[in-house]
Write an enzyme that holds these catalytic residues in place. Sequence first.
Site, PDB file in Angstrom:
ATOM      1  N   HIS A  76       0.725  -1.272   0.049  1.00  0.00           N
ATOM      2  CA  HIS A  76      -0.041   0.038  -0.155  1.00  0.00           C
ATOM      3  C   HIS A  76       0.914   1.295   0.133  1.00  0.00           C
ATOM      4  O   HIS A  76       0.856   1.960   0.850  1.00  0.00           O
ATOM      5  CB  HIS A  76      -0.972  -0.033   1.400  1.00  0.00           C
ATOM      6  CG  HIS A  76      -2.077  -1.027   1.110  1.00  0.00           C
ATOM      7  ND1 HIS A  76      -2.802  -1.706   2.355  1.00  0.00           N
ATOM      8  CD2 HIS A  76      -2.443  -1.543  -0.036  1.00  0.00           C
ATOM      9  CE1 HIS A  76      -3.632  -2.372   1.569  1.00  0.00           C
ATOM     10  NE2 HIS A  76      -3.420  -2.439   0.324  1.00  0.00           N
ATOM     11  N   CYS A  97       4.106 -12.616   2.466  1.00  0.00           N
ATOM     12  CA  CYS A  97       5.008 -12.438   3.542  1.00  0.00           C
ATOM     13  C   CYS A  97       4.995 -13.550   4.341  1.00  0.00           C
ATOM     14  O   CYS A  97       3.896 -14.072   4.896  1.00  0.00           O
ATOM     15  CB  CYS A  97       4.790 -11.249   4.420  1.00  0.00           C
ATOM     16  SG  CYS A  97       5.805 -10.875   5.710  1.00  0.00           S
ATOM     17  N   HIS A 129      -9.591  -5.782   3.792  1.00  0.00           N
ATOM     18  CA  HIS A 129      -8.211  -5.644   3.482  1.00  0.00           C
ATOM     19  C   HIS A 129      -7.725  -6.873   2.564  1.00  0.00           C
ATOM     20  O   HIS A 129      -8.446  -8.156   3.253  1.00  0.00           O
ATOM     21  CB  HIS A 129      -7.468  -5.439   4.735  1.00  0.00           C
ATOM     22  CG  HIS A 129      -6.169  -5.431   4.571  1.00  0.00           C
ATOM     23  ND1 HIS A 129      -5.097  -6.055   4.347  1.00  0.00           N
ATOM     24  CD2 HIS A 129      -5.361  -3.920   4.507  1.00  0.00           C
ATOM     25  CE1 HIS A 129      -4.013  -5.593   4.322  1.00  0.00           C
ATOM     26  NE2 HIS A 129      -3.926  -3.990   4.362  1.00  0.00           N
ATOM     27  N   GLU A 153      -5.194  -8.834   3.046  1.00  0.00           N
ATOM     28  CA  GLU A 153      -4.551  -9.851   3.895  1.00  0.00           C
ATOM     29  C   GLU A 153      -5.520 -10.718   4.679  1.00  0.00           C
ATOM     30  O   GLU A 153      -5.680 -11.895   4.714  1.00  0.00           O
ATOM     31  CB  GLU A 153      -3.619  -9.036   5.006  1.00  0.00           C
ATOM     32  CG  GLU A 153      -3.044 -10.044   5.513  1.00  0.00           C
ATOM     33  CD  GLU A 153      -2.311  -9.540   6.794  1.00  0.00           C
ATOM     34  OE1 GLU A 153      -1.228  -8.589   6.497  1.00  0.00           O
ATOM     35  OE2 GLU A 153      -2.288 -10.075   8.058  1.00  0.00           O
ATOM     36  N   THR A 172      -1.939  -8.863  10.524  1.00  0.00           N
ATOM     37  CA  THR A 172      -0.637  -8.494  11.058  1.00  0.00           C
ATOM     38  C   THR A 172      -0.409  -7.077  11.393  1.00  0.00           C
ATOM     39  O   THR A 172       0.785  -6.855  12.017  1.00  0.00           O
ATOM     40  CB  THR A 172       0.673  -8.848  10.055  1.00  0.00           C
ATOM     41  OG1 THR A 172       0.332  -8.215   8.757  1.00  0.00           O
ATOM     42  CG2 THR A 172       0.576 -10.732   9.689  1.00  0.00           C
ATOM     43  N   CYS A 206       3.168  -8.947  13.201  1.00  0.00           N
ATOM     44  CA  CYS A 206       4.347  -9.336  12.854  1.00  0.00           C
ATOM     45  C   CYS A 206       5.479  -8.396  13.721  1.00  0.00           C
ATOM     46  O   CYS A 206       5.163  -7.324  14.084  1.00  0.00           O
ATOM     47  CB  CYS A 206       4.528  -9.064  11.201  1.00  0.00           C
ATOM     48  SG  CYS A 206       4.454  -7.338  10.784  1.00  0.00           S
ATOM     49  N   SER A 266      -2.794  -0.015   6.131  1.00  0.00           N
ATOM     50  CA  SER A 266      -3.456  -0.165   7.651  1.00  0.00           C
ATOM     51  C   SER A 266      -2.402   0.182   8.723  1.00  0.00           C
ATOM     52  O   SER A 266      -2.527   0.775   9.846  1.00  0.00           O
ATOM     53  CB  SER A 266      -3.796  -1.876   7.627  1.00  0.00           C
ATOM     54  OG  SER A 266      -3.942  -2.142   8.957  1.00  0.00           O
ATOM     55  N   ASN A 267      -1.046  -0.558   8.447  1.00  0.00           N
ATOM     56  CA  ASN A 267       0.015  -0.093   9.584  1.00  0.00           C
ATOM     57  C   ASN A 267       0.101   1.294   9.782  1.00  0.00           C
ATOM     58  O   ASN A 267       0.321   1.898  10.913  1.00  0.00           O
ATOM     59  CB  ASN A 267       1.125  -0.944   9.595  1.00  0.00           C
ATOM     60  CG  ASN A 267       1.969  -0.613   8.342  1.00  0.00           C
ATOM     61  OD1 ASN A 267       2.720   0.289   8.574  1.00  0.00           O
ATOM     62  ND2 ASN A 267       1.847  -0.855   7.090  1.00  0.00           N
ATOM     63  N   SER A 294       5.379   0.298   4.651  1.00  0.00           N
ATOM     64  CA  SER A 294       5.388   0.221   3.092  1.00  0.00           C
ATOM     65  C   SER A 294       6.041   1.645   2.330  1.00  0.00           C
ATOM     66  O   SER A 294       5.763   1.855   1.287  1.00  0.00           O
ATOM     67  CB  SER A 294       3.974  -0.033   2.499  1.00  0.00           C
ATOM     68  OG  SER A 294       3.151   0.754   3.111  1.00  0.00           O
TER      69      SER A 294
HETATM   70  S1  SF4 Z   1       4.126  -5.494   7.695  1.00  0.00           S
HETATM   71 FE1  SF4 Z   1       4.688  -7.524   8.517  1.00  0.00          FE
HETATM   72  S2  SF4 Z   1       3.302  -9.006   7.623  1.00  0.00           S
HETATM   73 FE2  SF4 Z   1       3.264  -7.202   6.449  1.00  0.00          FE
HETATM   74  S3  SF4 Z   1       4.757  -7.240   4.860  1.00  0.00           S
HETATM   75 FE3  SF4 Z   1       5.633  -6.313   6.539  1.00  0.00          FE
HETATM   76  S4  SF4 Z   1       6.786  -7.805   7.671  1.00  0.00           S
HETATM   77 FE4  SF4 Z   1       5.330  -8.752   6.572  1.00  0.00          FE
END
Ligand code: SF4
Length: 411
Positions: A83, A148, A176, A178, A244, A285, A315-316, A377
């Site tokens: 993303h 991943c 999402h 994932e 994750t 993760c 998301s993260n 990302s």
């Molecule tokens: S955020 Fe975590 S689960 Fe997602 S691609 Fe990166 S290491 Fe892998």
Amino acid sequence: MKTFDIPVKYKSPVISVIKETRRTKDKLKRNFKPTVLEFERLTILIARHFGFCYGVENAVEIAYRTLNENRGRRVFLLSEMIHNPDVNADLLSEGVQFLMDTRGNRLIDFETLNSEDIVIVPAFGTTLEIQAELSSRGIDPYRYDTTCPFVEKVWNRANQIGERGYTVVVHGKPNHEETRATFSHSTSQANTVVIKDIREARELAAFIRKEKPKEEFYRRFEGRYSEGFDPEEHLVKLGVVNQTTMLASETQEIANYLKEELVNLYGLDESSVSQHFASTKDTLCYATNDNQDATYALMDEDADLAIVVGGYNSSNTTHLVELLEQKIPTYFIKSAAGILSEREIIHYDIHQGKEVISGDYLPESSRPKIILTCGASCPDAVVEEVLARLLELFQEKKNLEDVLEKSLVNF
Ligand code: SF4
């Protein structure tokens, strides 16, 4: 940790020095305090952990290697690689085509695919149904699979829970990529339901207690439960896994809450709780954990504002924004271009779900402290551009290399 061969355009000499120095001096990752860059006119606090993670670097490396090895053939990505708008735009400009959008809507008819085509599975993974569809067209879904390993770990955990007779509750964003992939893999072994937050966990609890008719469950969680799911039968033994990149604290809250509901309902104690609740640690993760821990450390700083860089659908990154804005004014931008001037900034408002322009975002204080971080990302090069843009805006006189050297000596 393994290193990857990613295009140089995503790297930043400045950010590399910071990360490498911090890594070398803190191998066990015990110090989450930010790197402090003291300039004459402003202070920049750079998070201890941010940027490309293992899964993203792995996916980017495979994507570019695949392109280089297959010039002249059609190369598709199932959906966005990761993303991040820059990375996706670069891949499109290299001739890659996306088969689906991030919500799973088809952009290209799968009927047009043939065994000569190359299809890359993104870092989020994909569903068993899509894998079967690709196989039926003579395309091996595992040949260019960048899923991943930390996502696969979630699938394995869901399967383990399922094999022991527990229903899997997936804490994730239902649309999402994932979470759709995790749902698909989980349903092959276990009864599964997806919930997006603690509010939905509370709604689910009403069905656990059998206070509401099952028809209401089917309406409320439509499209989010496995085939044949019967809430009267399948909400008795539960285990929780998560996307994750969710907020660690929320997954913990959900798991504790559901466990407590089952304990009260069935009169369980420490020795019998496992009859109804699978004890699982969250399946976040390492990158999500590190980035969130580094963000909590940023929240302890006495800063004036925070700038978080990343794709708006990441998301993260969104969770980092959610954390920071509890404490200080936070601006979620996708690139340095978002910093229009010292008076205006274009940023994404996660509550309105749209881009907005804010005025007077810089504080009155003569030497502001600005937090700078990004999600898993976002390329380091983009963070360096934002840093450079801030220095330009403040007409900073001090040399960046000198400030960097002085700062890193302290770690
Ligand atoms: S955020 Fe975590 S689960 Fe997602 S691609 Fe990166 S290491 Fe892998």
